[in-house]
Motif scaffolding. Structure first.
Motif, short mmCIF file in Angstrom:
data_model
loop_
_atom_site.label_atom_id
_atom_site.label_comp_id
_atom_site.label_asym_id
_atom_site.label_seq_id
_atom_site.Cartn_x
_atom_site.Cartn_y
_atom_site.Cartn_z
N ASN A 77 0.93 0.61 0.64
CA ASN A 77 0.32 -0.72 0.67
C ASN A 77 0.79 -1.54 -0.54
O ASN A 77 1.12 -2.73 -0.40
N ILE A 78 0.86 -0.91 -1.69
CA ILE A 78 1.33 -1.60 -2.89
C ILE A 78 2.80 -1.99 -2.73
O ILE A 78 3.20 -3.12 -3.08
N ILE A 79 3.61 -1.10 -2.16
CA ILE A 79 5.02 -1.40 -1.92
C ILE A 79 5.16 -2.60 -1.00
O ILE A 79 5.96 -3.51 -1.25
N ILE A 80 4.37 -2.63 0.08
CA ILE A 80 4.43 -3.75 1.02
C ILE A 80 3.98 -5.05 0.35
O ILE A 80 4.62 -6.09 0.53
N GLN A 81 2.90 -5.00 -0.42
CA GLN A 81 2.42 -6.21 -1.11
C GLN A 81 3.47 -6.76 -2.07
O GLN A 81 3.70 -7.96 -2.11
N GLU A 82 4.08 -5.88 -2.84
CA GLU A 82 5.11 -6.31 -3.79
C GLU A 82 6.32 -6.89 -3.06
O GLU A 82 6.87 -7.91 -3.47
N ALA A 83 6.72 -6.25 -1.98
CA ALA A 83 7.87 -6.74 -1.20
C ALA A 83 7.55 -8.09 -0.56
O ALA A 83 8.39 -8.99 -0.53
N TYR A 84 6.33 -8.24 -0.05
CA TYR A 84 5.93 -9.50 0.57
C TYR A 84 5.93 -10.62 -0.46
O TYR A 84 6.43 -11.72 -0.19
N SER A 85 5.39 -10.35 -1.64
CA SER A 85 5.37 -11.36 -2.71
C SER A 85 6.78 -11.78 -3.09
O SER A 85 7.07 -12.97 -3.25
#
Length: 164
Positions: free
Chosen positions: A54-62
């Protein structure tokens, strides 16, 4: 679930070491999770992977959002010499609304990780090393099964493998 892991992390019960994909868990919490049985412990480890993914996805989305917005503003600046702050905000908002989907399949997800179990009395996770006597057990989770061993049982093999 993500919120619970954030709380556990802030309290030092679990710690994720991102640089080498290591989960550091405090001994009493591991005992609680292991008391849930094999399936309960595997479920917990899969939840850890979900938390980190989830953290990886959030960082990638940002990062993706920032890139799309920046590209849109730069394109508009080339086309129109002077943009007001309101223009830039409007361009960024429109770019965000029309942004292409984030290619999730290209992300480097957490599929497996190592596990370090540390003493509850360890002053900090960083200081919980084998030299300080705070490291109790080591393990590896591959997404389906977990292997664990007490550090005292495997330290001889680890020390000898470093000599090769």
């Amino acid at each position: 679930m993500i919120g619970i892991f954030e709380i556990l992390s802030r309290r030092g019960v679990v710690l994720w070491r991102k640089k080498d994909n290591i989960l550091i868990i405090e001994e009493y919490f591991v005992m609680l999770k292991m008391a849930e049985g094999r399936e309960g412990f595997l479920k917990f480890l899969n939840q850890v992977a979900t938390w980190q993914n989830n953290i990886i996805i959030q960082e990638a989305y940002s990062a993706h959002c920032l890139k799309v917005e920046t590209d849109a503003v730069r394109k508009a600046q080339r086309k129109y010499a002077a943009l007001t702050k309101a223009d830039i905000m409007r361009i960024r908002q429109e770019a965000r609304e029309n942004m292409p989907m984030l290619p999730l399949e290209q992300l480097d997800y957490i599929k497996e990780f190592d596990i370090f179990v540390v003493r509850a009395s360890a002053p900090s996770a960083q200081e919980a090393t084998e030299a300080s006597g705070q490291l109790l057990a080591l393990g590896h989770f591959d997404g389906e099964k977990v292997e664990m061993a007490m550090y005292d049982e495997v330290k001889h093999n680890l020390m000898n493998s470093n000599d090769d």
